[in-house]
Structures are given as C-alpha cells and as structure tokens.
Design a protein around this motif. Structure first.
Motif, PDB file in Angstrom:
ATOM      1  N   SER A 164       0.829  -1.210   0.000  1.00 55.50           N
ATOM      2  CA  SER A 164       0.000   0.000   0.000  1.00 55.50           C
ATOM      3  C   SER A 164       0.862   1.257   0.000  1.00 55.50           C
ATOM      4  O   SER A 164       0.621   2.203  -0.768  1.00 55.50           O
ATOM      5  N   LEU A 165       1.864   1.273   0.857  1.00 57.18           N
ATOM      6  CA  LEU A 165       2.714   2.460   0.975  1.00 57.18           C
ATOM      7  C   LEU A 165       3.589   2.645  -0.253  1.00 57.18           C
ATOM      8  O   LEU A 165       3.847   3.778  -0.683  1.00 57.18           O
ATOM      9  N   GLU A 166       4.048   1.548  -0.828  1.00 52.96           N
ATOM     10  CA  GLU A 166       4.835   1.657  -2.061  1.00 52.96           C
ATOM     11  C   GLU A 166       4.004   2.278  -3.170  1.00 52.96           C
ATOM     12  O   GLU A 166       4.484   3.148  -3.912  1.00 52.96           O
ATOM     13  N   ARG A 167       2.749   1.872  -3.292  1.00 54.12           N
ATOM     14  CA  ARG A 167       1.868   2.452  -4.302  1.00 54.12           C
ATOM     15  C   ARG A 167       1.524   3.905  -3.984  1.00 54.12           C
ATOM     16  O   ARG A 167       1.430   4.741  -4.873  1.00 54.12           O
ATOM     17  N   GLU A 168       1.332   4.199  -2.689  1.00 55.08           N
ATOM     18  CA  GLU A 168       1.012   5.563  -2.265  1.00 55.08           C
ATOM     19  C   GLU A 168       2.149   6.523  -2.593  1.00 55.08           C
ATOM     20  O   GLU A 168       1.921   7.658  -3.036  1.00 55.08           O
ATOM     21  N   HIS A 169       3.380   6.090  -2.394  1.00 51.53           N
ATOM     22  CA  HIS A 169       4.527   6.977  -2.559  1.00 51.53           C
ATOM     23  C   HIS A 169       5.090   6.995  -3.974  1.00 51.53           C
ATOM     24  O   HIS A 169       5.970   7.801  -4.279  1.00 51.53           O
ATOM     25  N   SER A 170       4.586   6.109  -4.828  1.00 54.64           N
ATOM     26  CA  SER A 170       5.081   6.061  -6.205  1.00 54.64           C
ATOM     27  C   SER A 170       4.878   7.406  -6.895  1.00 54.64           C
ATOM     28  O   SER A 170       3.774   7.963  -6.898  1.00 54.64           O
ATOM     29  N   LYS A 172       5.645  10.264  -6.000  1.00 55.48           N
ATOM     30  CA  LYS A 172       5.423  11.407  -5.111  1.00 55.48           C
ATOM     31  C   LYS A 172       6.750  12.103  -4.806  1.00 55.48           C
ATOM     32  O   LYS A 172       7.825  11.523  -4.944  1.00 55.48           O
ATOM     33  N   LEU A 173       6.659  13.348  -4.372  1.00 49.14           N
ATOM     34  CA  LEU A 173       7.852  14.124  -4.056  1.00 49.14           C
ATOM     35  C   LEU A 173       8.204  14.063  -2.582  1.00 49.14           C
ATOM     36  O   LEU A 173       9.240  14.595  -2.168  1.00 49.14           O
ATOM     37  N   ILE A 174       7.344  13.447  -1.767  1.00 48.32           N
ATOM     38  CA  ILE A 174       7.604  13.340  -0.344  1.00 48.32           C
ATOM     39  C   ILE A 174       7.150  11.956   0.117  1.00 48.32           C
ATOM     40  O   ILE A 174       6.145  11.424  -0.368  1.00 48.32           O
ATOM     41  N   GLN A 175       7.905  11.382   1.026  1.00 52.38           N
ATOM     42  CA  GLN A 175       7.637  10.023   1.464  1.00 52.38           C
ATOM     43  C   GLN A 175       7.091   9.964   2.895  1.00 52.38           C
ATOM     44  O   GLN A 175       7.035   8.898   3.497  1.00 52.38           O
ATOM     45  N   GLU A 176       6.684  11.094   3.439  1.00 48.79           N
ATOM     46  CA  GLU A 176       6.182  11.123   4.801  1.00 48.79           C
ATOM     47  C   GLU A 176       4.853  10.359   4.917  1.00 48.79           C
ATOM     48  O   GLU A 176       4.005  10.428   4.028  1.00 48.79           O
ATOM     49  N   HIS A 177       4.681   9.653   6.041  1.00 48.66           N
ATOM     50  CA  HIS A 177       3.448   8.922   6.262  1.00 48.66           C
ATOM     51  C   HIS A 177       2.333   9.871   6.683  1.00 48.66           C
ATOM     52  O   HIS A 177       2.571  10.930   7.255  1.00 48.66           O
ATOM     53  N   GLY A 178       1.090   9.455   6.408  1.00 48.95           N
ATOM     54  CA  GLY A 178      -0.070  10.226   6.807  1.00 48.95           C
ATOM     55  C   GLY A 178      -0.801   9.569   7.967  1.00 48.95           C
ATOM     56  O   GLY A 178      -0.335   8.569   8.530  1.00 48.95           O
ATOM     57  N   ARG A 179      -1.959  10.128   8.291  1.00 46.18           N
ATOM     58  CA  ARG A 179      -2.711   9.623   9.449  1.00 46.18           C
ATOM     59  C   ARG A 179      -3.149   8.179   9.253  1.00 46.18           C
ATOM     60  O   ARG A 179      -3.096   7.368  10.186  1.00 46.18           O
ATOM     61  N   THR A 180      -3.611   7.869   8.047  1.00 46.87           N
ATOM     62  CA  THR A 180      -4.020   6.493   7.754  1.00 46.87           C
ATOM     63  C   THR A 180      -2.982   5.738   6.942  1.00 46.87           C
ATOM     64  O   THR A 180      -2.898   4.509   7.050  1.00 46.87           O
TER      65      THR A 180
END
Length: 239
Positions: A164-170, A172-180
């Motif tokens: 999930s996180l790999e797809r979320e950060h693909s 993207k310019l920032i790799q910070e995690h979010g609330r969910t």
C-alpha cells in the motif's frame, strides 16, 4: 496474468447476451455489488474499469462517488466516529436509492458500503474510540436484513501495508506517512477487515476476497475476474 483477447471477447459477448435477456425480462431491482478494502489495494481502479465495461455495453449503472474520501464533509475528518457514521449512512442512502428509485438500473456499484462500514467500526472498537456496546449497536443497525440482503456480491480488496505504501509513494515528491497511510494503521485496518470477514461474511449473499499483492495479480486480470463474476451472477438472475 492478463486475460487473452479471446477471453475478453467471450466476456463481452456473454455480457451483451445477458443484457439482452435483462432487457426482455421485467426487473424487480438491480444487482448490488459492494467493493470494500484497504487503501491502495486496487479497489477504485477496478471499479472504474468494471463500471466502464458495463456502461460501454449499454448497461444502466448507478455508481455513486465514494463517500469516505470524496464526499464526506471535511470538518468530520478529524473525528473518525463521525466520519464513518456519515460514510455508512451515505452508502445506505444510495442502496435505498438504487432499490426504490424509478431509474431501473441493471447494476449498482458501491465504492464502500455496509460491509466496509462494519470493518471500520470494528477498527474504532479495537482502538477504544467506541465501546463494544456502541460497536454492537451500530453493527446491528448495518446488518438489518431490509438493506443487508440487497447486497448481492461483496469484493474485499486487501494488500499488505508495505505494498500500500509503495503504491502511495510512487511518483510522489515526499515520502512522509499520513494519518491512515502508515504501517501501523494499515496493519490494524487489515486486521479489522479480517475480523469482520470472520464474523459477518456469511451474512451476505456472495463474498469474494481479492489479495492484490500477489505477483500474478494485475489491474486488468483483477477487473476481468470481477466483471466475469458479475456477469455470472446477472445470468443466474435470468434462470
């Protein structure tokens, strides 16, 4: 593995033939299909592909915009209890619209619905945001047969937190995690879906679990599997 051209052609032919049968037979209600699951599991992409397939063939499809991420008022998003109560009743509103409206849809596609709401309230109970008694009261309401039995099929999409996180950060310019979108929350959410599946899957008509982190799972193959299952179910309603 993606479906071959022959399989795609056969699916299209079967779907077209089924629409012909539906058009010649009086309908009491549409087929209701709920998509549930974790973020970045491929759920929304699959919905778009399946919705496009049936609409392009001439089916009348009701596919409300997902309430949780796109329609819930922004001022509720800091309170997950209020947020999920709004999302659950939003889904129920569209279930009732599809059932009792006069537009005579062939298919209703729910991007999150009753099963999904059950899982989120289970998560809230696990995190002590609501009491077990409150969770039970809410879930009993969501499981009332008058609307629960309208859900003909549920597709539960899950993937592991790392995927999930790999797809979320693909891209993207920032790799910070979010609330969910962080490993702990995603792990807890997966656990809540698993618990809800164990408790309530047999209360719904047909339940399909889809794990999209498997190497053999592609967006097209997943959408093909889902569309094929829907055509099968639509065909059964004409027997």
């Amino acid at each position: 593995m993606d479906p071959t051209a022959d399989k795609l052609e056969l699916l299209q032919s079967r779907a077209s033939d089924t629409l012909g049968l539906l058009s010649r037979t009086p309908r009491c209600r549409p087929l209701f299909v709920e998509f549930a699951g974790t973020p970045k599991s491929g759920k929304s992409t699959c919905i778009d592909t399946v919705n496009h397939f049936f609409r392009r063939l001439g089916y009348k499809v009701l596919a409300p915009t997902e309430g949780a991420s796109k329609r819930t008022p922004y001022y509720l998003k800091e309170d997950l209890v209020a947020f999920n109560a709004w999302s659950a009743t939003y889904a129920l509103t569209h279930i009732l619209e599809g059932r009792f409206g006069s537009d005579e849809y062939h298919l209703v596609i729910m991007d999150r619905g009753l099963f999904d709401a059950l899982a989120w309230f289970e998560l809230l109970r696990q995190n002590n945001d609501i009491t077990p008694e409150e969770r039970s009261a809410i879930q009993e309401f969501l499981l009332v047969a008058h609307w629960r039995e309208l859900i003909d099929m549920i597709f539960l999409f899950q993937t592991d937190p790392d995927t999930s996180l790999e797809r979320e950060h693909s891209n993207k310019l920032i790799q910070e995690h979010g609330r969910t979108m962080n490993p702990d929350f995603l792990g807890d959410l997966n656990a809540a879906y698993d618990t809800t599946r164990e408790l309530y899957a047999d209360k719904f008509n047909r339940f399909h679990a889809i794990n999209t982190h498997q190497a053999s799972s592609t967006q097209q193959s997943t959408a093909f599997t889902v569309a094929e299952a829907i055509v099968d179910q639509l065909s059964r309603t004409q027997v």
